[in-house]
Design a protein around this motif. Sequence first.
Motif, PDB file in Angstrom:
ATOM      1  N   VAL A 107     -12.157  -4.271  -1.665  1.00  0.00           N
ATOM      2  CA  VAL A 107     -10.745  -4.380  -1.051  1.00  0.00           C
ATOM      3  C   VAL A 107     -11.196  -4.733   0.694  1.00  0.00           C
ATOM      4  N   SER A 108     -10.733  -5.726   1.232  1.00  0.00           N
ATOM      5  CA  SER A 108     -10.987  -6.236   2.161  1.00  0.00           C
ATOM      6  C   SER A 108     -10.308  -5.252   3.296  1.00  0.00           C
ATOM      7  N   ASP A 109     -10.629  -4.889   4.730  1.00  0.00           N
ATOM      8  CA  ASP A 109     -10.406  -4.172   5.686  1.00  0.00           C
ATOM      9  C   ASP A 109      -9.032  -4.565   5.921  1.00  0.00           C
ATOM     10  N   GLU A 110      -8.814  -5.734   5.753  1.00  0.00           N
ATOM     11  CA  GLU A 110      -7.221  -6.080   5.961  1.00  0.00           C
ATOM     12  C   GLU A 110      -6.237  -5.739   4.890  1.00  0.00           C
ATOM     13  N   GLN A 111      -6.719  -5.676   3.808  1.00  0.00           N
ATOM     14  CA  GLN A 111      -5.788  -5.153   2.478  1.00  0.00           C
ATOM     15  C   GLN A 111      -5.793  -3.734   2.847  1.00  0.00           C
ATOM     16  N   VAL A 147       0.887  -1.394   0.101  1.00  0.00           N
ATOM     17  CA  VAL A 147      -0.115   0.171  -0.022  1.00  0.00           C
ATOM     18  C   VAL A 147       0.931   1.061  -0.056  1.00  0.00           C
ATOM     19  N   GLN A 148       0.596   2.183  -0.963  1.00  0.00           N
ATOM     20  CA  GLN A 148       1.460   3.481  -1.229  1.00  0.00           C
ATOM     21  C   GLN A 148       0.537   4.623  -0.735  1.00  0.00           C
ATOM     22  N   GLU A 149       1.159   5.681  -0.056  1.00  0.00           N
ATOM     23  CA  GLU A 149       0.547   6.874   0.205  1.00  0.00           C
ATOM     24  C   GLU A 149       0.329   7.805  -0.871  1.00  0.00           C
ATOM     25  N   ILE A 150      -0.266   8.553  -1.232  1.00  0.00           N
ATOM     26  CA  ILE A 150      -0.508   9.231  -2.273  1.00  0.00           C
ATOM     27  C   ILE A 150      -1.027  10.706  -1.647  1.00  0.00           C
ATOM     28  N   ARG A 151      -0.595  11.732  -2.462  1.00  0.00           N
ATOM     29  CA  ARG A 151      -0.759  13.028  -1.810  1.00  0.00           C
ATOM     30  C   ARG A 151      -1.043  14.214  -2.784  1.00  0.00           C
ATOM     31  N   ALA A 152      -1.750  15.393  -2.542  1.00  0.00           N
ATOM     32  CA  ALA A 152      -2.056  16.351  -3.474  1.00  0.00           C
ATOM     33  C   ALA A 152      -0.777  16.718  -4.100  1.00  0.00           C
TER      34      ALA A 152
END
Length: 131
Positions: free
Chosen positions: A124-128, A77-82
């Motif tokens: 997308v599961s809560d775990e994913q 999982v990757q963070e994305i920002r403005a």
Amino acid sequence: MKIIACGGVATIVAPQTYFTGRVLQTPIIEKESPARLRATLVSFEPGARTHWHTHPLGQTLYVTAGAGLAQSWGGAVQEIRAGDVVSFAPGEKHWHGAGRKTAMTHIAMQEALDGVHADWLEQVSDEQYGG
């Protein structure tokens, strides 16, 4: 030239068939054949996200506000920002959405192949989502 005035296109609540949580969609443009472009402004409330999906010709996201998350199948999982631009290859299974505590808005751009812009898959599961 064609100008679509601000407010000339209705914002809708995205269907739970393809999204988890509250998501708003405002169409920007959908060109008729032979053109293939569709662009939509998509606003995710905290915790909201797409289901897993693919695009036959790929997808580009331009994050306009907030912070969110994105993931390709088998990846982290990757963070994305403005200000970020996120590009998914044709057929790449992925999801994207808001952060756990932050809203996120992006412009989603993709082209259709034989009239198909996206192939929607499982939730997308809560775990994913939790990474």
